[in-house]
Design a protein around this motif. Structure first.
Motif: not given
Length: 182
Positions: A4, A9, A12, A14-15, A39, A43, A46-47, A50-51, A106
């Motif tokens: 991504e 990133v 998103h 949630v992020r 959340i 999840s 996972r987020h 990624k961050l 968002n």
């Protein structure tokens, strides 16, 4: 697997909420989970991963806790959670529309979460959305942006504490099409 982009990133939903939660504070995954209870835990992890991988947030401390390591996350450089002017300038019209749509999605998600709360009071809670037109020359507009930025800078330094409530403020500035000098 396709990696991504940093833009994807960051944007998103949630992020974005995680990033906003880390402004001016350091938190563990458990603290974030308490702040963002909708959340799911898997999840959340996972987020966060990624961050961290994208360099948007950082692990600033690892604390041993009952046989595991509890990580403390921080948004050390808020610039890492923004899209650069150079990157924005390179976007096509469709990419700008996609970016704007995701921004609006968002905001809509934040508003929906608020409306789903029990015992809301729009007036007491200070809920507001409005649209107005301003007629400003370039110098007046630059001064307006400078003053608005100063206010944002001042209040975004506030840390969460008793009596303070997190509020989402979004600003959208859309110029009218260019007109010939009148």
């Amino acid at each position: 697997m396709v990696k991504e982009s940093t833009v994807d990133v960051i944007l998103h939903p949630v992020r974005m909420r995680i990033i906003q939660s880390l402004i001016n504070q350091q938190m563990t995954a458990q603290q974030l989970k308490e702040l963002l209870p909708d959340i799911p835990q898997a999840s959340m992890y996972r987020h966060l991963k990624k961050l961290v991988e994208a360099g948007v947030i950082h692990i600033i401390e690892e604390i041993p806790n009952r046989g595991t390591i509890e990580k403390v996350y921080s948004l050390q450089d808020p610039a890492n959670a923004t899209i650069s002017v150079e990157k924005l300038s390179s976007f096509t019209k469709d990419e700008h529309m996609n970016l704007f749509f995701r921004f609006m999605a968002n905001i809509m998600g934040e508003y929906e979460r608020y409306l789903n709360e029990d015992n809301i009071d729009l007036v007491r809670d200070g809920v507001s959305f409005r649209q107005t037109s301003l007629f400003l020359d370039d110098t007046e507009f630059a001064q307006f942006i400078k003053e608005l930025s100063e206010i944002y800078t001042r209040v975004t330094q506030n840390k969460p504490e008793k009596g303070r409530r997190r509020r989402t403020v979004a600003t959208i500035i859309i110029p009218d099409r260019k007109h010939e000098e009148q």
